[in-house]
Write a protein that holds these residues in place. Sequence first.
Motif, PDB file in Angstrom:
ATOM      1  N   ASP A  91     -35.209 -21.154  13.074  1.00 58.97           N
ATOM      2  CA  ASP A  91     -34.859 -20.383  13.969  1.00 58.97           C
ATOM      3  C   ASP A  91     -34.142 -19.707  13.646  1.00 58.97           C
ATOM      4  O   ASP A  91     -33.685 -18.182  13.048  1.00 58.97           O
ATOM      5  CB  ASP A  91     -34.453 -20.931  15.660  1.00 58.97           C
ATOM      6  N   GLN A  92     -32.917 -20.471  12.934  1.00 58.53           N
ATOM      7  CA  GLN A  92     -31.610 -20.377  12.313  1.00 58.53           C
ATOM      8  C   GLN A  92     -31.896 -20.007  11.457  1.00 58.53           C
ATOM      9  O   GLN A  92     -31.254 -18.668  11.000  1.00 58.53           O
ATOM     10  CB  GLN A  92     -31.056 -21.577  12.383  1.00 58.53           C
ATOM     11  N   TYR A 135     -41.268 -16.765  16.318  1.00 60.50           N
ATOM     12  CA  TYR A 135     -40.158 -16.149  15.931  1.00 60.50           C
ATOM     13  C   TYR A 135     -40.700 -14.609  16.346  1.00 60.50           C
ATOM     14  O   TYR A 135     -41.562 -14.399  15.545  1.00 60.50           O
ATOM     15  CB  TYR A 135     -40.020 -16.722  14.668  1.00 60.50           C
ATOM     16  N   TYR A 161     -34.963 -17.815  10.488  1.00 56.63           N
ATOM     17  CA  TYR A 161     -34.830 -16.211  10.662  1.00 56.63           C
ATOM     18  C   TYR A 161     -33.651 -15.328  10.524  1.00 56.63           C
ATOM     19  O   TYR A 161     -34.095 -14.097  10.987  1.00 56.63           O
ATOM     20  CB  TYR A 161     -36.199 -16.710  11.571  1.00 56.63           C
ATOM     21  N   SER A 162     -32.994 -16.137  12.064  1.00 54.22           N
ATOM     22  CA  SER A 162     -32.242 -14.977  13.263  1.00 54.22           C
ATOM     23  C   SER A 162     -30.814 -15.415  11.887  1.00 54.22           C
ATOM     24  O   SER A 162     -30.575 -13.192  11.755  1.00 54.22           O
ATOM     25  CB  SER A 162     -31.227 -15.984  14.423  1.00 54.22           C
ATOM     26  N   GLU A 175     -30.353 -15.177  22.430  1.00 56.88           N
ATOM     27  CA  GLU A 175     -30.216 -16.958  23.083  1.00 56.88           C
ATOM     28  C   GLU A 175     -29.251 -17.247  24.259  1.00 56.88           C
ATOM     29  O   GLU A 175     -27.750 -16.143  23.198  1.00 56.88           O
ATOM     30  CB  GLU A 175     -30.364 -18.081  22.227  1.00 56.88           C
ATOM     31  N   CYS A 192     -37.381 -22.268  19.199  1.00 57.93           N
ATOM     32  CA  CYS A 192     -38.741 -21.207  18.787  1.00 57.93           C
ATOM     33  C   CYS A 192     -39.519 -21.905  18.628  1.00 57.93           C
ATOM     34  O   CYS A 192     -39.886 -22.705  17.947  1.00 57.93           O
ATOM     35  CB  CYS A 192     -38.158 -20.492  17.814  1.00 57.93           C
ATOM     36  N   SER A 207     -44.532 -19.161  11.830  1.00 58.39           N
ATOM     37  CA  SER A 207     -43.618 -19.654  12.532  1.00 58.39           C
ATOM     38  C   SER A 207     -44.084 -21.456  12.534  1.00 58.39           C
ATOM     39  O   SER A 207     -43.481 -22.209  13.558  1.00 58.39           O
ATOM     40  CB  SER A 207     -43.171 -19.060  14.009  1.00 58.39           C
ATOM     41  N   HIS A 244     -37.728 -19.515  24.896  1.00 56.20           N
ATOM     42  CA  HIS A 244     -36.491 -19.591  25.381  1.00 56.20           C
ATOM     43  C   HIS A 244     -36.871 -19.548  27.276  1.00 56.20           C
ATOM     44  O   HIS A 244     -37.488 -18.737  27.809  1.00 56.20           O
ATOM     45  CB  HIS A 244     -35.716 -18.349  25.057  1.00 56.20           C
ATOM     46  N   LYS A 262     -37.555 -26.457  13.469  1.00 54.61           N
ATOM     47  CA  LYS A 262     -38.485 -25.458  14.538  1.00 54.61           C
ATOM     48  C   LYS A 262     -36.882 -24.931  14.456  1.00 54.61           C
ATOM     49  O   LYS A 262     -37.015 -23.829  14.533  1.00 54.61           O
ATOM     50  CB  LYS A 262     -38.988 -25.673  15.640  1.00 54.61           C
ATOM     51  N   ARG A 263     -35.370 -25.808  15.030  1.00 53.98           N
ATOM     52  CA  ARG A 263     -35.177 -25.049  15.066  1.00 53.98           C
ATOM     53  C   ARG A 263     -33.975 -23.855  13.586  1.00 53.98           C
ATOM     54  O   ARG A 263     -33.121 -23.309  13.718  1.00 53.98           O
ATOM     55  CB  ARG A 263     -33.242 -26.117  15.513  1.00 53.98           C
ATOM     56  N   TYR A 322     -45.491 -11.673  16.852  1.00 56.28           N
ATOM     57  CA  TYR A 322     -44.106 -12.217  15.987  1.00 56.28           C
ATOM     58  C   TYR A 322     -44.458 -13.086  14.711  1.00 56.28           C
ATOM     59  O   TYR A 322     -45.499 -12.842  14.173  1.00 56.28           O
ATOM     60  CB  TYR A 322     -44.052 -14.069  17.272  1.00 56.28           C
TER      61      TYR A 322
END
Length: 379
Positions: A264-265, A293, A267-268, A282, A290, A358, A133, A260-261, A355
């Motif tokens: 990220d999505q 994570y 996991y989120s 974010e 990310c 990832s 981030h 990676k995107r 973390y």
Amino acid sequence: MSTIPVNEPLLGERELEYVSECVRTGWVSSAGRFIQEFEQKWAAYCGRKYGVAVCNGTAALQVAVAALDLKPGDEIIMPTFTIVSCALAVIYHGCVPVLVDSDPRTWCMDVYQVKAKITSKTGAIMPVHIYGHPVDMEPLLDLADEYGLAVIEDGAEAHGSEILFGRNTNSPEWRRCGSFGTVSCFSFYANKLITTGEGGMVLTDDSRLAEKTRNLRNLCFIPGRRFHHEEMGFNFRMTNMQAALGLAQVERIEEIVARKRWLDQEYSRRLKKIPGLQLQQEEPWSSRVCWMYGLVLNPETDMDARLLSQELKRRGIETRPFFLGMHEQPVFHRRGLFLEERYPVAEHLARNGLYLPSGLTLTEDQLVRVCDAVQEVLS
Ligand SMILES: Cc1ncc(COP(=O)(O)O)c(C=O)c1O
């Protein structure tokens, strides 16, 4: 049941081809075609003019600090919540690290705490983009401009992350991390998006700083006067074999970023349904990639990160703890630094954050297994 590692590098045919070329041709040292190509490609990707490859990210920070016109005793403002490399680079150069706490949403340095720390001795600010981030660079750069401070940007964990710059103007534009510092540093350690095994780079748009960084990395040899030295340098050179690995990966950076995107999505989407967790928020001006994570346990879970990590380990899932703030490091207390200083956000993150796996090789099945295990432990 096999263990899911926190990270595994994803190396392919191109890496093998380039590294084999080094071995076949004998160009295995810090001379060879891949170094310059890697420097140029990474600098261009980040929107910078010059790249100077070094042997790791810690060395990148060290030469970056040494290249600036900082005097012993000058203060450098940095986050407490970061890796020890940042503070070491400052101290090795005889400068003084001055800490600020983290923003509780992004976990990056709280840029609104910086102004109060500026004194007549402040020479630079060192923002560190945490876990991918970005730091809120716009107000930070305004402050640096206002007070004439250098900016040492640490993008080690933010390969490919972007910031919407000029967000209060009519023409905002997305700019990559690594494009903001007077000097900007990267790590290419094996767990980074682009890896050279061990490696790092300093980026800048200033030809004088680029030249100075190049000299510092190579023992400050003077061209044309071999073994005559006027400055103290380092041997922080990267090898052609490392650069060969790096180049092969920069050539497929878009694919790496996309993976990676996705991670990220996913996991989120799954973790935000689990009560008791705080996830890295974010900001609307950020487009993060990310790196790792992270999650932070809220007090109502009655659990800390160490216990969660043990429970996940029993279920075959590796994790890593968050950083312990610089102000809590015994090594610095022994030098009389940061005694009695408190940074509550960083302390909360250090005790309650960890973390999850990832890496680029993480499959959807593995990701689901990780999320299910977190849910099971917390329920
Ligand atoms: C933010 C940050 N800066 C610097 C470094 C140091 O990089 P290296 O391990 O390549 O020395 C790291 C390493 O992970 C990092 O996370």
